[in-house]
Motif scaffolding. Structure first.
Motif, PDB file in Angstrom:
ATOM      1  N   THR A  49      12.073  71.407  -7.168  1.00 53.45           N
ATOM      2  CA  THR A  49      13.022  71.063  -6.113  1.00 53.45           C
ATOM      3  C   THR A  49      12.316  70.593  -4.841  1.00 53.45           C
ATOM      4  O   THR A  49      11.294  71.164  -4.442  1.00 53.45           O
ATOM      5  CB  THR A  49      13.887  72.302  -5.790  1.00 53.45           C
ATOM      6  OG1 THR A  49      14.456  72.787  -7.008  1.00 53.45           O
ATOM      7  CG2 THR A  49      14.986  71.963  -4.807  1.00 53.45           C
ATOM      8  N   LEU A  50      12.888  69.569  -4.198  1.00 45.39           N
ATOM      9  CA  LEU A  50      12.373  69.121  -2.914  1.00 45.39           C
ATOM     10  C   LEU A  50      12.638  70.188  -1.859  1.00 45.39           C
ATOM     11  O   LEU A  50      13.745  70.753  -1.803  1.00 45.39           O
ATOM     12  CB  LEU A  50      13.076  67.829  -2.460  1.00 45.39           C
ATOM     13  CG  LEU A  50      12.824  66.540  -3.242  1.00 45.39           C
ATOM     14  CD1 LEU A  50      13.605  65.398  -2.593  1.00 45.39           C
ATOM     15  CD2 LEU A  50      11.339  66.202  -3.297  1.00 45.39           C
ATOM     16  N   GLY A  51      11.662  70.401  -0.954  1.00 46.35           N
ATOM     17  CA  GLY A  51      11.888  71.300   0.171  1.00 46.35           C
ATOM     18  C   GLY A  51      13.081  70.845   0.994  1.00 46.35           C
ATOM     19  O   GLY A  51      13.884  71.658   1.467  1.00 46.35           O
ATOM     20  N   TRP A  52      13.229  69.539   1.147  1.00 45.49           N
ATOM     21  CA  TRP A  52      14.347  68.954   1.907  1.00 45.49           C
ATOM     22  C   TRP A  52      15.688  69.406   1.341  1.00 45.49           C
ATOM     23  O   TRP A  52      16.615  69.745   2.082  1.00 45.49           O
ATOM     24  CB  TRP A  52      14.233  67.427   1.827  1.00 45.49           C
ATOM     25  CG  TRP A  52      15.142  66.650   2.740  1.00 45.49           C
ATOM     26  CD1 TRP A  52      14.837  66.148   3.968  1.00 45.49           C
ATOM     27  CD2 TRP A  52      16.505  66.254   2.476  1.00 45.49           C
ATOM     28  NE1 TRP A  52      15.922  65.476   4.484  1.00 45.49           N
ATOM     29  CE2 TRP A  52      16.958  65.529   3.591  1.00 45.49           C
ATOM     30  CE3 TRP A  52      17.385  66.447   1.407  1.00 45.49           C
ATOM     31  CZ2 TRP A  52      18.245  64.990   3.669  1.00 45.49           C
ATOM     32  CZ3 TRP A  52      18.677  65.931   1.487  1.00 45.49           C
ATOM     33  CH2 TRP A  52      19.082  65.204   2.615  1.00 45.49           C
ATOM     34  N   VAL A  53      15.808  69.447   0.034  1.00 51.36           N
ATOM     35  CA  VAL A  53      17.049  69.863  -0.632  1.00 51.36           C
ATOM     36  C   VAL A  53      17.253  71.377  -0.473  1.00 51.36           C
ATOM     37  O   VAL A  53      18.348  71.839  -0.147  1.00 51.36           O
ATOM     38  CB  VAL A  53      17.024  69.466  -2.126  1.00 51.36           C
ATOM     39  CG1 VAL A  53      18.163  70.127  -2.897  1.00 51.36           C
ATOM     40  CG2 VAL A  53      17.099  67.946  -2.286  1.00 51.36           C
ATOM     41  N   ALA A  54      16.178  72.146  -0.693  1.00 51.25           N
ATOM     42  CA  ALA A  54      16.300  73.609  -0.620  1.00 51.25           C
ATOM     43  C   ALA A  54      16.725  74.063   0.772  1.00 51.25           C
ATOM     44  O   ALA A  54      17.516  74.995   0.922  1.00 51.25           O
ATOM     45  CB  ALA A  54      14.971  74.256  -1.009  1.00 51.25           C
ATOM     46  N   GLN A  55      16.215  73.379   1.794  1.00 49.75           N
ATOM     47  CA  GLN A  55      16.562  73.730   3.169  1.00 49.75           C
ATOM     48  C   GLN A  55      18.066  73.543   3.429  1.00 49.75           C
ATOM     49  O   GLN A  55      18.683  74.317   4.137  1.00 49.75           O
ATOM     50  CB  GLN A  55      15.757  72.857   4.126  1.00 49.75           C
ATOM     51  CG  GLN A  55      15.826  73.300   5.575  1.00 49.75           C
ATOM     52  CD  GLN A  55      14.968  72.417   6.466  1.00 49.75           C
ATOM     53  OE1 GLN A  55      15.090  71.196   6.461  1.00 49.75           O
ATOM     54  NE2 GLN A  55      14.075  73.033   7.205  1.00 49.75           N
TER      55      GLN A  55
END
Ligand SMILES: [Zn+2]
Length: 293
Positions: free
Chosen positions: A63-69
């Motif tokens: 998962t992208l950090g951008w998405v998880a945030q």
């Protein structure tokens, strides 16, 4: 289990990013506009969780950090369902566009958000667009330094967007004196040419039987696990379609989105699948250690 299932545990993975974050659209969708776009990743991941749940399989969500945030509740749902949370970097910058230090910062930032939102320790990494190749000799070293156990970031092929032709087809230890292991995406040899056969366009654009053949070859002839991947946007025929994207990108991106879920359902029922960290542990046990020189 049925006749197609061998004893080999294959790696099932989802690269969790939204439709506007794919490399094919980077020339038509500006990074700074991402925040204002119609996000589809949450509903698509819910559908994937249902699909995996119906087949009782576990997998890995890179998962992208951008998405998880932005979607911490979704991340907890994935983790609570027993799937592995792993890293796909922060915002899909390909590794060869970053220097060593920028790469180290990118994966550190992503990992912190992934671990903070789920409480799971992150030990696996997949490079955006399989962008670890001969241009990035430092990338595996950085991953090993940061304590990752494995990466699945190499496509040992020639492709117009990616590939590291000389890399091994199966698990290898890229860093001297380290247990760190790389598990390349599955390839098939067709008419003397090696092609990525572990998902993506190969799975979505060609008939299901071609992927089934490729995975069976790997399991039965090579006696190795297949590494399969797909993206949440691939099961979403209703996603927005930017008209300005190049024709080739549009053809690749939009073909067969409507049949993808049914194909995936067949795939997860017909083979034996597990999380990438499980596959990495099995592959590590059979891959000779690489001592420091
Ligand atoms: Zn990706």
């Amino acid at each position: 289990m049925n006749a197609l299932s061998g004893p080999v545990l294959n790696g099932l993975s989802v690269d969790v990013e939204d439709w506007f974050q794919v490399g094919a659209f980077e020339t038509v969708i500006d990074r700074k506009d991402w925040d204002g776009l119609d996000c589809r990743v949450e509903r698509n991941c819910a559908e994937i969780l249902a699909l995996f749940g119906a087949a009782n399989v576990k997998g890995t969500f890179f998962t992208l950090g951008w998405v998880a945030q932005r979607y911490p509740a979704m991340m907890r749902q994935i983790a609570d369902a027993g799937h592995e949370i792993a890293s796909h970097g922060w915002d899909h910058a390909r590794v060869f566009t970053l220097g060593r230090d920028a790469f180290a910062a990118d994966i550190e930032r992503a990992r912190k958000v992934l671990e903070d939102t789920t409480g799971q320790r992150v030990t696996g990494y997949r490079a955006p667009s399989f962008s670890i190749d001969s241009r990035t000799p430092w990338a595996h070293e950085v991953l090993a330094e940061q304590g990752y156990a494995y990466s699945s970031s190499v496509a040992p092929i020639v492709h117009d967007h990616y590939g590291w032709r000389e890399a091994p087809r199966f698990a290898f230890r890229p860093v001297e004196g380290s247990d760190f292991i790389e598990i390349p995406v599955t390839t098939a040899e067709v008419a003397g040419r090696r092609m990525a056969a572990g998902g993506g366009g190969f799975f979505r654009l060609l008939p299901y039987s071609v992927s089934r053949w490729a995975i069976r070859q790997v399991n039965l002839r090579d006696q190795r696990p297949a590494v399969f991947y797909f993206h949440p946007w691939e099961i979403d025929p209703d996603q927005p379609r930017p008209a300005s994207a190049p024709l080739k990108s549009r053809l690749r991106h939009y073909t067969n989105l409507d049949v993808m879920a049914a194909k995936l359902s067949r795939l997860v029922h017909e083979f034996r699948w597990g999380r990438m960290d499980e596959v990495a542990a099995i592959e590590a046990a059979r891959t000779p250690a690489r001592l420091a020189a």
